[in-house]
Structure formats: C-alpha cells, structure tokens
Design an enzyme around this catalytic site. Structure first.
Site, PDB file in Angstrom:
ATOM      1  N   ARG A 229       0.947 -14.348   0.343  1.00 47.58           N
ATOM      2  CA  ARG A 229       1.301 -15.153   1.508  1.00 47.58           C
ATOM      3  C   ARG A 229       1.610 -16.563   1.027  1.00 47.58           C
ATOM      4  O   ARG A 229       0.976 -17.056   0.072  1.00 47.58           O
ATOM      5  CB  ARG A 229       0.133 -15.227   2.503  1.00 47.58           C
ATOM      6  CG  ARG A 229      -0.058 -13.986   3.329  1.00 47.58           C
ATOM      7  CD  ARG A 229       1.053 -13.788   4.367  1.00 47.58           C
ATOM      8  NE  ARG A 229       0.832 -12.605   5.181  1.00 47.58           N
ATOM      9  CZ  ARG A 229       1.337 -11.393   4.936  1.00 47.58           C
ATOM     10  NH1 ARG A 229       2.120 -11.201   3.883  1.00 47.58           N
ATOM     11  NH2 ARG A 229       1.098 -10.381   5.750  1.00 47.58           N
ATOM     12  N   GLU A 258       7.659 -19.821   6.826  1.00 42.63           N
ATOM     13  CA  GLU A 258       8.797 -18.892   6.908  1.00 42.63           C
ATOM     14  C   GLU A 258       9.460 -18.959   8.276  1.00 42.63           C
ATOM     15  O   GLU A 258       8.751 -19.097   9.268  1.00 42.63           O
ATOM     16  CB  GLU A 258       8.313 -17.457   6.640  1.00 42.63           C
ATOM     17  CG  GLU A 258       7.836 -17.307   5.218  1.00 42.63           C
ATOM     18  CD  GLU A 258       7.228 -15.946   4.914  1.00 42.63           C
ATOM     19  OE1 GLU A 258       7.417 -15.012   5.712  1.00 42.63           O
ATOM     20  OE2 GLU A 258       6.571 -15.827   3.866  1.00 42.63           O
ATOM     21  N   HIS A 276      10.937 -12.496   2.061  1.00 46.35           N
ATOM     22  CA  HIS A 276       9.787 -11.685   2.481  1.00 46.35           C
ATOM     23  C   HIS A 276      10.189 -10.209   2.660  1.00 46.35           C
ATOM     24  O   HIS A 276      10.110  -9.658   3.768  1.00 46.35           O
ATOM     25  CB  HIS A 276       9.170 -12.239   3.774  1.00 46.35           C
ATOM     26  CG  HIS A 276       7.749 -11.799   3.967  1.00 46.35           C
ATOM     27  ND1 HIS A 276       6.813 -12.553   4.611  1.00 46.35           N
ATOM     28  CD2 HIS A 276       7.103 -10.661   3.603  1.00 46.35           C
ATOM     29  CE1 HIS A 276       5.663 -11.914   4.643  1.00 46.35           C
ATOM     30  NE2 HIS A 276       5.811 -10.750   4.027  1.00 46.35           N
TER      31      HIS A 276
HETATM   32  P1  NAP Z   1      -6.473  -5.523  -0.626  1.00 49.13           P
HETATM   33  O1  NAP Z   1      -6.461  -4.116  -1.126  1.00 49.13           O
HETATM   34  O2  NAP Z   1      -7.450  -5.919   0.407  1.00 49.13           O
HETATM   35  O3  NAP Z   1      -6.623  -6.467  -1.908  1.00 49.13           O
HETATM   36  C1  NAP Z   1      -6.820  -7.829  -1.802  1.00 49.13           C
HETATM   37  C2  NAP Z   1      -7.438  -8.337  -3.104  1.00 49.13           C
HETATM   38  O4  NAP Z   1      -7.551  -9.761  -3.020  1.00 49.13           O
HETATM   39  C3  NAP Z   1      -8.831  -7.788  -3.387  1.00 49.13           C
HETATM   40  O5  NAP Z   1      -8.880  -7.406  -4.719  1.00 49.13           O
HETATM   41  C4  NAP Z   1      -9.766  -8.962  -3.114  1.00 49.13           C
HETATM   42  O6  NAP Z   1     -10.891  -8.877  -3.966  1.00 49.13           O
HETATM   43  C5  NAP Z   1      -8.852 -10.150  -3.455  1.00 49.13           C
HETATM   44  N1  NAP Z   1      -9.258 -11.359  -2.740  1.00 49.13           N
HETATM   45  C6  NAP Z   1      -9.547 -11.475  -1.418  1.00 49.13           C
HETATM   46  N2  NAP Z   1      -9.912 -12.727  -1.133  1.00 49.13           N
HETATM   47  C7  NAP Z   1      -9.874 -13.417  -2.304  1.00 49.13           C
HETATM   48  C8  NAP Z   1     -10.176 -14.764  -2.664  1.00 49.13           C
HETATM   49  N3  NAP Z   1     -10.597 -15.650  -1.747  1.00 49.13           N
HETATM   50  N4  NAP Z   1     -10.012 -15.129  -3.950  1.00 49.13           N
HETATM   51  C9  NAP Z   1      -9.604 -14.227  -4.873  1.00 49.13           C
HETATM   52  N5  NAP Z   1      -9.304 -12.937  -4.597  1.00 49.13           N
HETATM   53  C10 NAP Z   1      -9.446 -12.538  -3.324  1.00 49.13           C
HETATM   54  O7  NAP Z   1      -5.054  -5.922  -0.032  1.00 49.13           O
HETATM   55  P2  NAP Z   1      -3.618  -5.297  -0.383  1.00 49.13           P
HETATM   56  O8  NAP Z   1      -3.369  -4.115   0.483  1.00 49.13           O
HETATM   57  O9  NAP Z   1      -3.482  -5.158  -1.867  1.00 49.13           O
HETATM   58  O10 NAP Z   1      -2.678  -6.479   0.168  1.00 49.13           O
HETATM   59  C11 NAP Z   1      -2.788  -7.783  -0.360  1.00 49.13           C
HETATM   60  C12 NAP Z   1      -1.926  -8.757   0.398  1.00 49.13           C
HETATM   61  O11 NAP Z   1      -0.560  -8.590   0.031  1.00 49.13           O
HETATM   62  C13 NAP Z   1      -1.894  -8.597   1.921  1.00 49.13           C
HETATM   63  O12 NAP Z   1      -3.036  -9.153   2.546  1.00 49.13           O
HETATM   64  C14 NAP Z   1      -0.621  -9.332   2.288  1.00 49.13           C
HETATM   65  O13 NAP Z   1      -0.914 -10.708   2.513  1.00 49.13           O
HETATM   66  C15 NAP Z   1       0.232  -9.207   1.028  1.00 49.13           C
HETATM   67  N6  NAP Z   1       1.419  -8.366   1.287  1.00 49.13           N
HETATM   68  C16 NAP Z   1       2.651  -8.926   1.178  1.00 49.13           C
HETATM   69  C17 NAP Z   1       3.775  -8.149   1.396  1.00 49.13           C
HETATM   70  C18 NAP Z   1       5.151  -8.725   1.245  1.00 49.13           C
HETATM   71  O14 NAP Z   1       6.055  -8.266   1.918  1.00 49.13           O
HETATM   72  N7  NAP Z   1       5.347  -9.690   0.377  1.00 49.13           N
HETATM   73  C19 NAP Z   1       3.655  -6.810   1.772  1.00 49.13           C
HETATM   74  C20 NAP Z   1       2.379  -6.272   1.879  1.00 49.13           C
HETATM   75  C21 NAP Z   1       1.256  -7.062   1.624  1.00 49.13           C
HETATM   76  P3  NAP Z   1     -12.322  -9.546  -3.516  1.00 49.13           P
HETATM   77  O15 NAP Z   1     -12.577  -9.048  -2.121  1.00 49.13           O
HETATM   78  O16 NAP Z   1     -13.306  -9.068  -4.546  1.00 49.13           O
HETATM   79  O17 NAP Z   1     -12.119 -11.018  -3.580  1.00 49.13           O
END
Ligand code: NAP
Length: 309
Positions: A229, A258, A276
């Site tokens: 994000r 955005e 995005h």
């Molecule tokens: P996920 O499985 O929940 O993984 C998120 C990771 O971030 C976890 O490993 C978590 O580990 C870590 N994290 C959370 N808070 C943190 C912090 N404060 N500091 C450091 N690490 C932290 O989520 P996902 O499904 O992989 O998706 C991740 C993100 O990608 C989404 O939330 C979205 O914002 C983004 N995304 C973007 C697009 C795009 O079009 N560009 C598409 C889909 C998703 P811990 O809990 O141990 O910290």
C-alpha cells in the site's frame, strides 16, 4: 430477496451477476445516495472492495447490516473495528491473488534493475541509433529483502529461487519453519538488501514503515518495490531520496494518494510506475469474483463467511 448495498462497480460480469440474484442498490449510480436513507433499514449486506472500503459512518447508517463482503485481500479501507463492535463479520479474497501479485512484484524487480520500461521508451523515442542506455543491474544471485513474508511475500520468495537469490524477511514475528532469514530490524535488512520488496498490509500499524532512514539504508544502488500500500512508504521522503540519488530506483504499483502520482516521480527515469494492477489479470479477477460470491452464498445459506479477515 436480500437487499445489498454495492459501494462501487467491479466488472460488468460481476455487477450483472450480483443484480441477477439480489436486490442491489448501486451506490455510484445517480440518485443512489438519496435512496440510501429510505433503504437503510432493509440493507443486510455491503459489497465493497479494497479500493472502495467501508467507513464507520456508513456502517452506522445501516441498522440491519449483517455482513461486509469485500473484493481484494487488503482491508485497510474498511473500518473492521467498527464492524466488529456491532458483531458484523467482514470477508476478503485472500490466496487466489498471491501468484499474480508476486509475479508483478518480481516483474518490477527485473524491470527496475534491467531498465526495461526505460529501454522501451528509449527505442520508441527513436534514440537507439544515436546512443546507448546506461548499464543495468544484475538480478540473479542478488539479495532480496521482503517486508511482509505472508501469503504474497512467500510467493515472491518462491520466485526468487529461480534467480539464485539470497532472501531475508522482516515481519513483526518470525515465521516458524521458514527457510528464509528473519530480520527483526527493517533498517538492518534494508542495508543488507539489493532489492527491498514490500508485501505487508497498509493501515495505521505500517504507516511510513519505510522511512527516510530505511531508504538511506537501502542506498544509492538499492531498489525499492512496493506492491503493498502507498501508506507504507513515506512518499515525500521517497521522492527526495530518488531526486538526490540516495536511492537507486523504485518500482511502484501503489501510492499514497491514488490515483495521484507525484509529478517528480513521473519525471524520473529510474522509476517504474504501475496503476495498482497487482491482481489485475483475467484469471485472478475471476477467481476473486468467485470467492466473493462463495462468501456471499455461504453467509446467506449458513450464516458464516468463508474467508473472514
Ligand atoms: P498476509 O498473508 O496477511 O501477510 C502480511 C504479512 O505482513 C505478514 O507476514 C505479517 O507478518 C506482515 N506484517 C503485518 N504487519 C506488519 C508490520 N507492522 N511490520 C512488518 N510486517 C508486518 O497478507 P497478504 O495476503 O500477503 O497481502 C499483503 C498485502 O498486499 C495486502 O494487505 C494488500 O495491502 C497488498 N496487496 C496489494 C495488491 C496490489 O494490487 N498491489 C494486491 C493484493 C494485496 P506479522 O503479522 O508477523 O507482522
């Protein structure tokens, strides 16, 4: 028929499919906002997306709301705390988009390092006959730091195996059994990394996690790739670091405001800018639609969402 409030348009196929099965108030259509008050008592489900979100004021306006069903995995734009306070469950569409978002992140790593978009602009501008481009940076064998080794971060790490890269990651907690090295300090990991890929959630907990100090630790040869994000990066600090040559380059799919992209980024040659599109493939968007519909059906038939946040 269940009365659904849809906050923004998704694909034509999705909008038609939803309206065929339910009574839908489409909030973006002319006059819908005025209708909202007269329908408020009857609305049971909100259908939204990572982009359109759902704020506390809207949740409050809907006294009989039973569930919020969202398209996309990120839910930083949904006031989940306000929903939980009313016992309203929220679903998202995790996992089905991991591959496409990770492919795009890796594409940005390669594009930035090998200057592919820049080279494309160079050829199209007719500049090839009169000179060459500066040399790129090798990708294979380099050091990849991942911020957020979750579902998408894991898929990014998996792709790096084909490039013989060393991988480390930064989360709040180490992932049990992970073969990748854990870095409790983001600054230390940025100092170590050639490429820093952001795949953590947005929201207050990660706001400006990538600060001026982190960018300086990544350094003048380092490349930042953001598919998480825009809020995760201090965008003015990023612009400054790029303008002053303190950061080597950046590949961005997401931005602080955005669809606004700072003019300075548009003017820089060492930045790749995408609108995005992390999950934007035919296959993945269809899978996301199907998972949203599956959540909706499960809730209406059994009272339970399948993939709650
Ligand atoms: P996920 O499985 O929940 O993984 C998120 C990771 O971030 C976890 O490993 C978590 O580990 C870590 N994290 C959370 N808070 C943190 C912090 N404060 N500091 C450091 N690490 C932290 O989520 P996902 O499904 O992989 O998706 C991740 C993100 O990608 C989404 O939330 C979205 O914002 C983004 N995304 C973007 C697009 C795009 O079009 N560009 C598409 C889909 C998703 P811990 O809990 O141990 O910290």
């Amino acid at each position: 028929m269940t009365c659904i409030l849809q906050l923004g348009p998704l694909t034509e196929r999705f909008n038609r499919g939803l309206a065929a099965e339910h009574e839908v108030l489409a909030l973006w259509e002319p006059g819908a906002d005025a209708l909202l008050d007269s329908h408020a008592q009857r609305i049971e489900i909100v259908v939204t997306s990572a982009r359109f979100g759902c704020n506390a004021a809207l949740i409050e306006r809907l006294p009989n709301l039973r569930a919020i069903v969202s398209f996309g995995v990120g839910y930083d734009a949904i006031d989940v705390a306000a929903a939980r306070a009313r016992g309203i469950p929220v679903s998202n569409t995790p996992d089905v988009l991991n591959d496409c978002v990770a492919d795009l992140a890796f594409g940005l790593v390669i594009d930035c390092a090998r200057k592919m978009s820049r080279a494309d602009r160079f050829v199209r501008a007719g500049e090839w006959p009169s000179g060459g481009l500066p040399l790129g940076t090798r990708v294979s064998g380099k050091r990849l730091g991942i911020v957020g080794l979750g579902r998408i971060g894991e898929a990014v790490a998996k792709r790096s195996n084909g490039f013989d890269m060393q991988v480390r990651y930064h989360n709040r907690r180490p992932v049990e059994g992970s073969p990748y090295g854990y870095e409790a300090s983001l600054i230390e990991m940025a100092r170590w990394s050639d490429f820093l890929v952001l795949a953590c959630p947005g929201g207050d907990a990660t706001r400006h996690l990538v600060s001026r100090e982190v960018l300086d630790a990544l350094g003048p040869k380092g490349i930042l790739v953001n598919v998480s994000r825009g809020s995760v990066v201090d965008e003015p600090a990023l612009v400054e670091a790029l303008l002053e040559g303190r950061l080597g380059g950046a590949g961005l799919d997401v931005y602080a405001h955005e669809p606004k992209v700072p003019q300075a980024l548009l003017d820089l040659p060492n930045v790749v800018l995408l609108p995005h599109i992390g999950s934007a493939t035919e296959e993945t968007r269809l899978a996301m639609e199907e998972l949203l519909f599956a959540n909706l059906r499960a809730f209406l038939e059994c009272g339970e969402l399948l993939t709650t946040v």
